[in-house]
Design a protein around this motif. Structure first.
Motif: not given
Length: 533
Positions: A324-329, A362-366, A452-457, A504-511
């Motif tokens: 993983v080289t980039a995280v989007l929001v 570290e990765l680049p900032p989101p 892509l990072a987004l809430p799971s719920a 808890p609240i999940g953090v979802s990652l989509l690829a």
């Protein structure tokens, strides 16, 4: 576009990452350089406060190094252009949590720590014990497993199978007594069940599901509300409610379920679990009672990311992942999250990009992006199209049963099926075209190595006694989040990293499609949890 991640960027981000690397490597010279020289620098913990750079350096030289741990959430508060507070929550290998609070300042030189405090604590509570009744199990564990696995990487792991998969010698109940009454005893295993057995896992029981998997609540009028082992007054989430509860309660190690519109990701979020929805079509669905074939996907739930990766590997075709080289929001997705959890979500995503700072950098900032919706219709239009196609397919799949058993389903579930019976071909065709366009745009946003990072719920688990209209509002906002992976057939990983209060609240990652291994390896950190099977 203003990003919630701008407070930790540039030189401050690099300085924090260098500190993380030095701490885990016990690089005394680099740690000494990270703390401001002089008599006023302070470092405190549960037992004492050390004042002055020399005293802090002497303390470090006399210990063997800090315990290995991973970042869970990283909060930042800028106090001005040259001062900031960073609060980092961490998790050690034994499951205990810690908090590291630092004041960073810079004068004419680099960023330096001027005040720091470190604290540790007990492992997070898993909630009250639950009674393993029919609200969790349709076929409860007995003295022996329902099916015994052989030798393999999952040897000894206990699997709770969602009551949609065929298990030899058992009938499939699909969360409905009328369905169960007409169901034959299965002569063989579903493909996913057979794959887990081949990898060495044992099938310990058949776990509850929402009726015909057409719900996200974990509430079944026939068998009861599946308990949430983390919060007894909250729902567990559905439709993979039984496997999620069994795993969260420690009654099973692996939950085998399905995810059509979030049925792995939502219970993972509500119950504090790791969960993966696999790429659509990557895992065979033979022997599975489906709902909407264009979106149905097999998924797995565990308490541990390493076990999640091993279980998913038993199901998926062998395929190399990518670093993983980039995280989007997408800010419009984060806004769907309840306000109390938004900052925690951002802190968790921040931690994901810094998590490997101690080892690989570290990765680049989101990076904030705007999703490109077809025809400018926005997320509401996308959800409406998704629900249209899902309902139409659900009616084609189960309409004959629903029509033949008019009183067999809960009213709200029956209403969803009936809506599908009224979808005309032109409306379905238009909805599919919109979904195809949205799918292409999402896939284009996610080349190998980008997630892509987004809430799971959209919230923590609602209370069991919450008003029906409030629960429906949560459901609709959650579907706006979960439908994206489903409509594009993407793999989605839910990590238990954000919180709302203590829930808890999940953090979802989509690829991108087929990038399941990319997500699973990214989550597979050595110190994410202490539990392994």
């Amino acid at each position: 576009m203003i990003s919630p991640f701008d407070d930790l960027d540039g030189d401050l981000r690099a300085a924090f990452a260098r500190y993380e690397r030095a701490l885990m490597a016990n690089d005394l010279a680099e740690l000494d350089a990270a703390f401001a020289d002089g008599p006023r620098t302070i470092r405190g913990d549960a037992s004492t406060a050390l004042v002055g750079h020399d005293a802090i350096a002497e303390f470090r030289a006399g210990r063997a190094g800090a315990p290995a741990r991973s970042l869970v959430r990283v909060y930042v508060r800028r106090l001005g252009p040259d001062a900031a507070v960073i609060v980092a929550e961490t998790r050690r290998a034994d499951g205990t949590h810690g908090i590291q609070t630092q004041v960073w300042e810079r004068g004419l030189g680099p960023w330096e720590v001027t005040v720091a405090h470190v604290s540790g604590g007990a492992p997070p509570a898993r909630g009250a014990d639950v009674v393993p009744d029919q609200s969790i199990w349709r076929v409860a564990p007995g003295d022996r497993p329902l099916a015994v696995g052989g030798a393999g990487p999952l040897r000894g792991a206990r699997v709770a199978v969602k009551d949609l998969f065929a298990v030899a010698g058992q009938a499939v109940g699909a969360g409905n007594p009328a369905w169960l009454a007409a169901a034959p005893v299965e002569s063989g295993h579903a493909a996913a069940v057979a794959a887990l057995l081949s990898a060495g896992a044992d099938i310990t029981g058949i776990a509850a599901t929402d009726e015909l998997a057409f719900s996200l609540s974990g509430v079944n009028i026939h068998y009861g509300t599946t308990p949430n082992p983390l919060a007894s007054q909250r729902i567990s989430g559905g439709s993979s409610s039984g496997p999620a509860a069994a795993v969260a309660a420690g009654l099973a190690d692996i939950g085998l379920g399905t995810d059509t519109a979030g049925s792995i990701r939502v219970p993972a979020s509500y119950c504090g679990l790791y969960g993966v929805r696999t790429t659509h079509g990557a895992v065979a669905r033979d022997g599975l009672v489906g709902l909407a074939p264009s979106f149905d996907a097999v998924g797995v739930l565990t308490r541990d990311p390493d076990l999640l990766a091993r279980a998913a590997a038993a199901l998926l075709p062998v395929r190399q992942g990518h670093p993983v080289t980039a995280v989007l929001v997408a800010p419009e997705l984060t806004e769907l999250l309840e306000p109390a959890a938004r900052e925690s979500f951002s802190a968790a995503v921040q931690a994901l990009t810094l998590r490997d700072a101690a080892t690989r950098g570290e990765l680049p900032p989101p990076r904030a992006v705007s999703l490109d919706y077809p025809d400018g219709g926005g997320l509401d239009a996308v959800l409406a199209a998704f629900r249209t196609v899902q309902a139409a397919e659900a009616w084609r799949t189960h309409g004959e049963f629903v029509a033949g058993h008019p009183d067999a389903l809960a009213p709200e579930v029956a209403a969803r099926f009936r809506a599908g019976s009224h979808v005309d071909p032109a409306a379905e065709s238009a909805a599919r075209q919109l979904l195809d366009e949205m799918s292409a745009r999402l896939r284009g946003l996610l080349p190998p190595g980008t997630v892509l990072a987004l809430p799971s719920a959209s919230s923590a688990a609602p209370r069991c006694d919450a008003p029906a209209d409030a629960v429906e509002t949560v459901r609709q906002n959650t579907l706006r989040l979960t439908c994206l992976a489903s409509l594009a057939g993407l793999p989605a990983l839910s990590l238990p990293m954000a919180v709302s209060g203590t829930l808890p609240i999940g953090v979802s990652l989509l690829a991108g499609p087929g990038e399941d291994a990319t997500l699973l390896e990214f989550a597979r950190t050595p110190f994410a949890t202490g539990a392994r099977v």
